[in-house]
Write an enzyme that holds these catalytic residues in place. Structure first.
Site, PDB file in Angstrom:
ATOM      1  N   ASP A   1       0.677  -1.284   0.244  1.00  0.00           N
ATOM      2  CA  ASP A   1      -0.179   0.090   0.076  1.00  0.00           C
ATOM      3  C   ASP A   1       0.904   1.198  -0.083  1.00  0.00           C
ATOM      4  O   ASP A   1       1.959   1.130   0.366  1.00  0.00           O
ATOM      5  CB  ASP A   1      -0.809  -0.172   1.392  1.00  0.00           C
ATOM      6  CG  ASP A   1      -1.865   1.007   1.400  1.00  0.00           C
ATOM      7  OD1 ASP A   1      -2.198   1.632   0.453  1.00  0.00           O
ATOM      8  OD2 ASP A   1      -1.808   1.462   2.551  1.00  0.00           O
TER       9      ASP A   1
ATOM     10  N   ASP B   1       0.020   4.940   1.361  1.00  0.00           N
ATOM     11  CA  ASP B   1      -0.121   5.806   2.327  1.00  0.00           C
ATOM     12  C   ASP B   1      -0.098   5.048   3.714  1.00  0.00           C
ATOM     13  O   ASP B   1      -1.049   4.377   3.761  1.00  0.00           O
ATOM     14  CB  ASP B   1      -1.223   6.760   2.434  1.00  0.00           C
ATOM     15  CG  ASP B   1      -1.233   7.601   0.959  1.00  0.00           C
ATOM     16  OD1 ASP B   1      -0.419   8.352   0.778  1.00  0.00           O
ATOM     17  OD2 ASP B   1      -1.850   7.090   0.055  1.00  0.00           O
TER      18      ASP B   1
ATOM     19  N   ASN C   1      -5.069   2.996  -3.735  1.00  0.00           N
ATOM     20  CA  ASN C   1      -6.360   3.779  -3.884  1.00  0.00           C
ATOM     21  C   ASN C   1      -5.984   5.338  -3.760  1.00  0.00           C
ATOM     22  O   ASN C   1      -5.456   5.541  -2.842  1.00  0.00           O
ATOM     23  CB  ASN C   1      -7.202   3.792  -3.104  1.00  0.00           C
ATOM     24  CG  ASN C   1      -7.849   2.107  -2.911  1.00  0.00           C
ATOM     25  OD1 ASN C   1      -7.905   1.516  -3.897  1.00  0.00           O
ATOM     26  ND2 ASN C   1      -8.612   1.863  -2.090  1.00  0.00           N
TER      27      ASN C   1
ATOM     28  N   CYS D   1      -5.674   2.984  -8.207  1.00  0.00           N
ATOM     29  CA  CYS D   1      -7.232   3.395  -8.463  1.00  0.00           C
ATOM     30  C   CYS D   1      -7.410   4.787  -8.305  1.00  0.00           C
ATOM     31  O   CYS D   1      -7.502   5.084  -7.334  1.00  0.00           O
ATOM     32  CB  CYS D   1      -7.921   2.340  -7.746  1.00  0.00           C
ATOM     33  SG  CYS D   1      -9.667   3.040  -7.677  1.00  0.00           S
TER      34      CYS D   1
ATOM     35  N   CYS E   1     -11.666  -1.993  -9.137  1.00  0.00           N
ATOM     36  CA  CYS E   1      -9.970  -1.750  -8.666  1.00  0.00           C
ATOM     37  C   CYS E   1      -9.922  -1.227  -7.353  1.00  0.00           C
ATOM     38  O   CYS E   1      -8.682  -1.372  -6.762  1.00  0.00           O
ATOM     39  CB  CYS E   1      -9.217  -0.821  -9.907  1.00  0.00           C
ATOM     40  SG  CYS E   1      -9.893   0.538 -10.530  1.00  0.00           S
TER      41      CYS E   1
HETATM   42 MG   LIG Z   1      -2.650   3.040   3.702  1.00  0.00          MG
HETATM   43 ZN   LIG Z   2     -10.975   1.771  -9.442  1.00  0.00          ZN
END
Ligand SMILES: [Mg+2]
Ligand SMILES: [Zn+2]
Length: 178
Positions: free
Chosen positions: A13, A15, A66, A98, A108
């Site tokens: 990931d 963040d 994301n 995404c 996604c």
């Molecule tokens: Mg995170």
């Molecule tokens: Zn997406």
């Protein structure tokens, strides 16, 4: 024709894992500007070394993140691109992003497994022998959806979330990969 052995991957990931989280009201979020990145976030200690280490162990290192904030209008595209470019010193094999909003209902956005499934196809990955390193419940859920193991990096805001494994810091991550 000889079939190539499937690869193993460590998904990261962004963040709260590669970048230090900005915690507001007990919840982590991404930087909303260059100034916020510089003053409140930045590269997590040990992030580059952790990515180099997993690659040295034979895993693909893939970022899956994301990033709906441009669509929500909380950061400009230009500032977002500058923040994202701070990752360029970290040798990821691939990056999946995404950019959708929650109400786009895309396939996604984590915790949906779309990005991991796309990576599986593109890189011939064995998801059952792969790992997802995250900091929130969404990362645990996407790991479960995709059939890989979840590893949470300890943070005050995720102490009540259960995952397959936990690590106190990225520098200890490689001990969990077997
Ligand atoms: Mg995170
Ligand atoms: Zn997406």
């Amino acid at each position: 024709m000889k079939t190539e052995a499937k690869k193993r991957a460590v998904f990261f990931d962004r963040d709260g894992v590669i970048f230090k989280p900005i915690v507001m009201d007990g919840r982590p979020r991404a930087p909303h500007s260059i100034v916020e990145y510089k003053t409140l976030s930045g590269i997590m200690p040990g992030a580059k070394e952790a990515v180099e280490k997993v690659k040295a162990l034979g895993f693909l290192a893939i970022l899956v993140t994301n990033q709906p904030d441009i669509a929500y209008g909380v950061i400009s595209k230009k500032e977002w691109e500058w923040v994202q470019s701070q990752l360029s010193s970290i040798p990821f094999d691939d990056i999946f992003i995404c950019f959708h909003r929650r109400d786009d209902n895309c396939e996604c956005m984590k915790p949906k497994p779309g990005m991991l499934l796309e990576a599986e196809k593109k890189w011939n990955i064995n998801l059952a022998k792969s790992f997802m390193v995250g900091d929130t419940e969404s990362d645990v859920l996407v790991a479960k959806e995709a059939g890989c193991k979840s590893i949470l990096v300890d943070a005050p805001y995720n102490s009540s979330v259960s995952s397959d494994m936990r690590t106190h810091s990225l520098s200890e991550l490689s001990n969990l990969l077997s």
